[in-house]
Design an enzyme around this catalytic site. Structure first.
Site, mmCIF file in Angstrom:
data_model
loop_
_atom_site.group_PDB
_atom_site.id
_atom_site.type_symbol
_atom_site.label_atom_id
_atom_site.label_comp_id
_atom_site.label_asym_id
_atom_site.label_seq_id
_atom_site.Cartn_x
_atom_site.Cartn_y
_atom_site.Cartn_z
ATOM 1 N N ASN A 120 35.687 31.839 26.714
ATOM 2 C CA ASN A 120 35.159 32.001 28.071
ATOM 3 C C ASN A 120 34.032 33.033 27.984
ATOM 4 O O ASN A 120 34.277 34.230 27.900
ATOM 5 C CB ASN A 120 36.289 32.482 28.987
ATOM 6 C CG ASN A 120 35.835 32.637 30.427
ATOM 7 O OD1 ASN A 120 34.643 32.493 30.743
ATOM 8 N ND2 ASN A 120 36.771 32.940 31.304
ATOM 9 N N LYS A 145 35.538 36.205 26.180
ATOM 10 C CA LYS A 145 36.996 36.274 26.040
ATOM 11 C C LYS A 145 37.448 35.092 25.207
ATOM 12 O O LYS A 145 36.860 34.010 25.295
ATOM 13 C CB LYS A 145 37.667 36.167 27.421
ATOM 14 C CG LYS A 145 37.439 37.368 28.293
ATOM 15 C CD LYS A 145 38.258 37.221 29.580
ATOM 16 C CE LYS A 145 37.586 37.956 30.706
ATOM 17 N NZ LYS A 145 37.694 37.389 31.998
ATOM 18 N N ARG A 198 35.173 27.257 28.569
ATOM 19 C CA ARG A 198 35.146 27.216 30.023
ATOM 20 C C ARG A 198 33.680 27.144 30.457
ATOM 21 O O ARG A 198 32.871 27.989 30.053
ATOM 22 C CB ARG A 198 35.780 28.488 30.587
ATOM 23 C CG ARG A 198 35.667 28.518 32.075
ATOM 24 C CD ARG A 198 36.113 29.831 32.650
ATOM 25 N NE ARG A 198 36.002 29.772 34.096
ATOM 26 C CZ ARG A 198 35.681 30.802 34.850
ATOM 27 N NH1 ARG A 198 35.450 31.978 34.308
ATOM 28 N NH2 ARG A 198 35.613 30.662 36.150
ATOM 29 N N HIS A 250 37.577 27.011 40.454
ATOM 30 C CA HIS A 250 38.983 27.252 40.049
ATOM 31 C C HIS A 250 39.707 25.931 39.787
ATOM 32 O O HIS A 250 40.934 25.860 39.883
ATOM 33 C CB HIS A 250 39.779 28.011 41.140
ATOM 34 C CG HIS A 250 39.325 29.406 41.395
ATOM 35 N ND1 HIS A 250 39.244 29.934 42.661
ATOM 36 C CD2 HIS A 250 38.953 30.396 40.552
ATOM 37 C CE1 HIS A 250 38.821 31.190 42.595
ATOM 38 N NE2 HIS A 250 38.636 31.488 41.319
ATOM 39 N N LEU A 279 44.785 32.829 44.832
ATOM 40 C CA LEU A 279 44.360 34.057 45.501
ATOM 41 C C LEU A 279 44.266 35.176 44.467
ATOM 42 O O LEU A 279 45.283 35.698 44.002
ATOM 43 C CB LEU A 279 45.358 34.422 46.611
ATOM 44 C CG LEU A 279 45.711 33.283 47.585
ATOM 45 C CD1 LEU A 279 46.741 33.748 48.610
ATOM 46 C CD2 LEU A 279 44.467 32.747 48.289
ATOM 47 N N GLY A 304 38.607 36.430 43.075
ATOM 48 C CA GLY A 304 38.006 35.292 43.781
ATOM 49 C C GLY A 304 39.150 34.425 44.266
ATOM 50 O O GLY A 304 40.146 34.298 43.563
ATOM 51 N N ARG A 349 33.312 39.077 48.050
ATOM 52 C CA ARG A 349 32.525 37.984 48.655
ATOM 53 C C ARG A 349 32.930 37.776 50.106
ATOM 54 O O ARG A 349 34.100 37.885 50.452
ATOM 55 C CB ARG A 349 32.745 36.678 47.901
ATOM 56 C CG ARG A 349 32.294 36.699 46.463
ATOM 57 C CD ARG A 349 32.369 35.299 45.868
ATOM 58 N NE ARG A 349 32.221 35.338 44.428
ATOM 59 C CZ ARG A 349 33.135 34.874 43.566
ATOM 60 N NH1 ARG A 349 34.265 34.321 44.008
ATOM 61 N NH2 ARG A 349 32.916 34.946 42.283
ATOM 62 N N ARG A 358 45.645 45.728 45.699
ATOM 63 C CA ARG A 358 46.665 46.792 45.674
ATOM 64 C C ARG A 358 46.175 48.043 46.385
ATOM 65 O O ARG A 358 46.938 48.711 47.094
ATOM 66 C CB ARG A 358 47.036 47.145 44.224
ATOM 67 C CG ARG A 358 47.877 46.083 43.563
ATOM 68 C CD ARG A 358 47.883 46.232 42.081
ATOM 69 N NE ARG A 358 46.572 45.902 41.517
ATOM 70 C CZ ARG A 358 46.358 45.639 40.243
ATOM 71 N NH1 ARG A 358 47.349 45.692 39.395
ATOM 72 N NH2 ARG A 358 45.153 45.331 39.806
ATOM 73 N N GLY A 367 48.261 35.960 44.661
ATOM 74 C CA GLY A 367 49.255 34.935 44.993
ATOM 75 C C GLY A 367 50.555 35.098 44.213
ATOM 76 O O GLY A 367 51.646 34.876 44.745
ATOM 77 N N GLU A 368 50.435 35.530 42.952
ATOM 78 C CA GLU A 368 51.630 35.657 42.115
ATOM 79 C C GLU A 368 52.364 36.966 42.343
ATOM 80 O O GLU A 368 53.558 37.065 42.048
ATOM 81 C CB GLU A 368 51.226 35.589 40.623
ATOM 82 C CG GLU A 368 50.715 34.230 40.193
ATOM 83 C CD GLU A 368 50.015 34.263 38.829
ATOM 84 O OE1 GLU A 368 50.222 35.230 38.061
ATOM 85 O OE2 GLU A 368 49.255 33.318 38.553
ATOM 86 N N GLU A 384 44.823 29.251 32.985
ATOM 87 C CA GLU A 384 43.615 28.438 32.820
ATOM 88 C C GLU A 384 43.294 28.223 31.347
ATOM 89 O O GLU A 384 42.830 27.154 30.954
ATOM 90 C CB GLU A 384 42.437 29.103 33.549
ATOM 91 C CG GLU A 384 42.584 28.990 35.065
ATOM 92 C CD GLU A 384 41.757 29.996 35.841
ATOM 93 O OE1 GLU A 384 42.146 31.192 35.856
ATOM 94 O OE2 GLU A 384 40.744 29.612 36.432
HETATM 95 P P1 ADP Z 1 40.285 37.168 38.856
HETATM 96 O O1 ADP Z 1 39.764 36.333 40.004
HETATM 97 O O2 ADP Z 1 39.373 38.278 38.457
HETATM 98 O O3 ADP Z 1 40.871 36.362 37.719
HETATM 99 P P2 ADP Z 1 43.031 37.920 39.324
HETATM 100 O O4 ADP Z 1 43.606 36.562 39.505
HETATM 101 O O5 ADP Z 1 43.404 38.706 38.128
HETATM 102 O O6 ADP Z 1 41.487 37.943 39.528
HETATM 103 O O7 ADP Z 1 43.470 38.754 40.628
HETATM 104 C C1 ADP Z 1 43.060 40.066 40.842
HETATM 105 C C2 ADP Z 1 43.678 40.524 42.168
HETATM 106 O O8 ADP Z 1 45.101 40.477 42.040
HETATM 107 C C3 ADP Z 1 43.313 41.942 42.544
HETATM 108 O O9 ADP Z 1 42.950 41.995 43.914
HETATM 109 C C4 ADP Z 1 44.609 42.702 42.326
HETATM 110 O O10 ADP Z 1 44.756 43.755 43.228
HETATM 111 C C5 ADP Z 1 45.649 41.648 42.608
HETATM 112 N N1 ADP Z 1 46.909 42.019 41.964
HETATM 113 C C6 ADP Z 1 47.164 42.122 40.640
HETATM 114 N N2 ADP Z 1 48.431 42.575 40.434
HETATM 115 C C7 ADP Z 1 48.974 42.775 41.660
HETATM 116 C C8 ADP Z 1 50.238 43.231 42.149
HETATM 117 N N3 ADP Z 1 51.206 43.575 41.310
HETATM 118 N N4 ADP Z 1 50.432 43.283 43.488
HETATM 119 C C9 ADP Z 1 49.462 42.919 44.341
HETATM 120 N N5 ADP Z 1 48.235 42.485 43.962
HETATM 121 C C10 ADP Z 1 47.998 42.412 42.644
#
Ligand code: ADP
Length: 399
Positions: A7, A14, A93, A182, A209, A212, A241, A285, A333-334, A385
């Site tokens: 990537n 990466k 990617r 995505h 979520l 991005g 954004r 966070r 989201g996770e 991904e």
């Molecule tokens: P990218 O789009 O850069 O791949 P990620 O999917 O890694 O981003 O998501 C980053 C977002 O996830 C950040 O806003 C971060 O605060 C949030 N995040 C990561 N870990 C946690 C957590 N344990 N609790 C809440 N939000 C989290």
């Protein structure tokens, strides 16, 4: 089968080396080259069994970076390969495939030219992706290279969903339309959800979520609508954004803030979203922590995010004619059960019922978080991904 996934960004690269035949689909090694072409460039490499190698070393371009990655993979000390010939294929990617790529493809000169033709659609990403591809071609001339596009999965959108109501000639001349991004992640988690439900015809809304964010409506494995647009700027508010807004804001800023197009572009992509509204930062966070301490703008930002995500879910549940599942994935989201609860608590009329204990419990690779009575299943599914890119690459190699 060993697949190297690359990537490439404008100043970073990466990588992950997968062994897809091992039972665990193991990551043999992974790493990151940072600050390519800038002072202080460095390589951070780690093997699946925990051997680490970090080094600050000059990387004037991506070709040197790829060479250093290969050296690391072959090293006696922190390597995982005895010969480069063990690598069966390389998967790249690529952000924008325009209307030309609805699937992953084996890279040849024509494919590279088409990726270059898409530069105006992704001026920051596609040139960097090409640098990564060309560096790997030089270093591994006999190994198949595959392009996996962020946009490809959404090429199934019907015209009524992807067209913008601009004069039609602009679509014909510049291919200005919704593409969506995505795609690799939406495809990966929706396939997993279909598997878990044992239903290949499932109607699913996937919520990616992260920093991005995008939401997609998926009907029997096909994306039929998605929140991002011609670029990743559209949809729900994101880390930096804006997401959706009246396009007249752009011309207003040009005129009344005396901004240049480049300045407005920077404002909307890098200074807005969570960062711009809250004044706290772009990280979810930090927003949550500030809101918990009574910061009103952080709290407003969270409410805006929840509201806009729920609005898309409502719209897509209509577009799909009902839904079987909602999937949460990516960093927020996770990992943000409070956000999931805030969103799902507004979806009762769709028959969605959250199991609070499961929602706040541990998530492995995936977790069902709806109750047995819920008419719609709600899942948290960890996206991967890189694994999806490796799988797509292996499938083309095996063809
Ligand atoms: P990218 O789009 O850069 O791949 P990620 O999917 O890694 O981003 O998501 C980053 C977002 O996830 C950040 O806003 C971060 O605060 C949030 N995040 C990561 N870990 C946690 C957590 N344990 N609790 C809440 N939000 C989290």
């Amino acid at each position: 089968m060993k697949i190297l996934v690359v990537n490439a960004g404008s100043s970073s690269l990466k990588y992950q080396l997968f062994d897809l035949e091992s039972a665990q689909r193991a990551v043999l090694a992974s790493g990151l080259c940072e600050r390519i072409g800038i002072d202080g460039s460095n390589l951070q490499h780690e093997t699946g069994d925990g051997r680490k190698y970090n080094v600050e070393v000059k990387m004037p371009d991506h070709t040197v970076a790829v060479k250093l990655v290969i050296d690391a993979l072959l090293s006696d000390d922190h390597g995982v390969l005895s010969s480069l010939a063990e690598v069966d294929a390389v998967g790249h990617r690529v952000v924008h495939g325009g209307e030309k790529f609805a699937n992953s493809v084996i890279i040849n000169e024509e494919v590279k030219q088409t990726i270059k033709d898409c530069y105006p659609l992704a001026p920051l990403h596609n040139p960097a992706n090409i640098m990564g591809i060309e560096a790997c071609e030089k270093a591994m001339p006999n190994i198949i290279q595959v392009a996996v596009f962020d946009t490809a999965f959404h090429q199934t959108l019907p015209d009524k969903a992807f067209m913008y109501a601009l004069p039609y000639e602009l679509y014909e001349k510049h291919a200005i339309r919704r593409y969506g991004f995505h795609g690799t992640s939406h495809a990966f988690v929706s396939e997993k959800a279909m598997q878990l439900m044992d239903n290949p015809n499932a109607k699913i809304i996937t919520c990616h979520l992260g920093n991005g964010s995008s939401i997609a409506a998926i009907d029997a494995g096909k994306s039929i609508d998605t929140s991002m647009g011609m670029t990743p700027l559209a949809g729900v508010p994101m880390g930096t954004r804006t997401g959706d807004m009246d396009p007249a804001v752009v011309t207003y800023l040009l005129e009344y803030e005396n901004m240049t197009p480049a300045e407005v572009d920077n404002l909307m992509n890098k200074q807005s979203g969570f960062f711009g509204v809250s004044g706290v930062g772009s990280d979810y966070r930090d927003l949550q922590a500030a809101a918990d301490q009574g910061n009103a703008r952080a709290e407003l930002t969270l409410r805006m995010f929840t509201y806009n995500c729920v609005k898309y879910i409502g719209a897509y549940s209509v577009v799909l004619g009902g839904i079987d599942a909602i999937v949460f994935t990516a960093g927020i989201g996770e990992n943000a059960p409070r956000l999931r609860e805030a969103m799902v608590s507004q979806l009762g009329h769709l028959g969605v019922e959250l199991d609070k204990e499961l929602n706040y419990g541990k998530v492995g690779d995936y977790q069902l978080i709806s109750t047995d009575n819920s008419k719609v299943k709600v899942y948290v599914i960890r996206t991967n991904e890189e694994l999806k890119i490796a799988q797509e690459t292996a499938a083309l190699k095996n063809k």
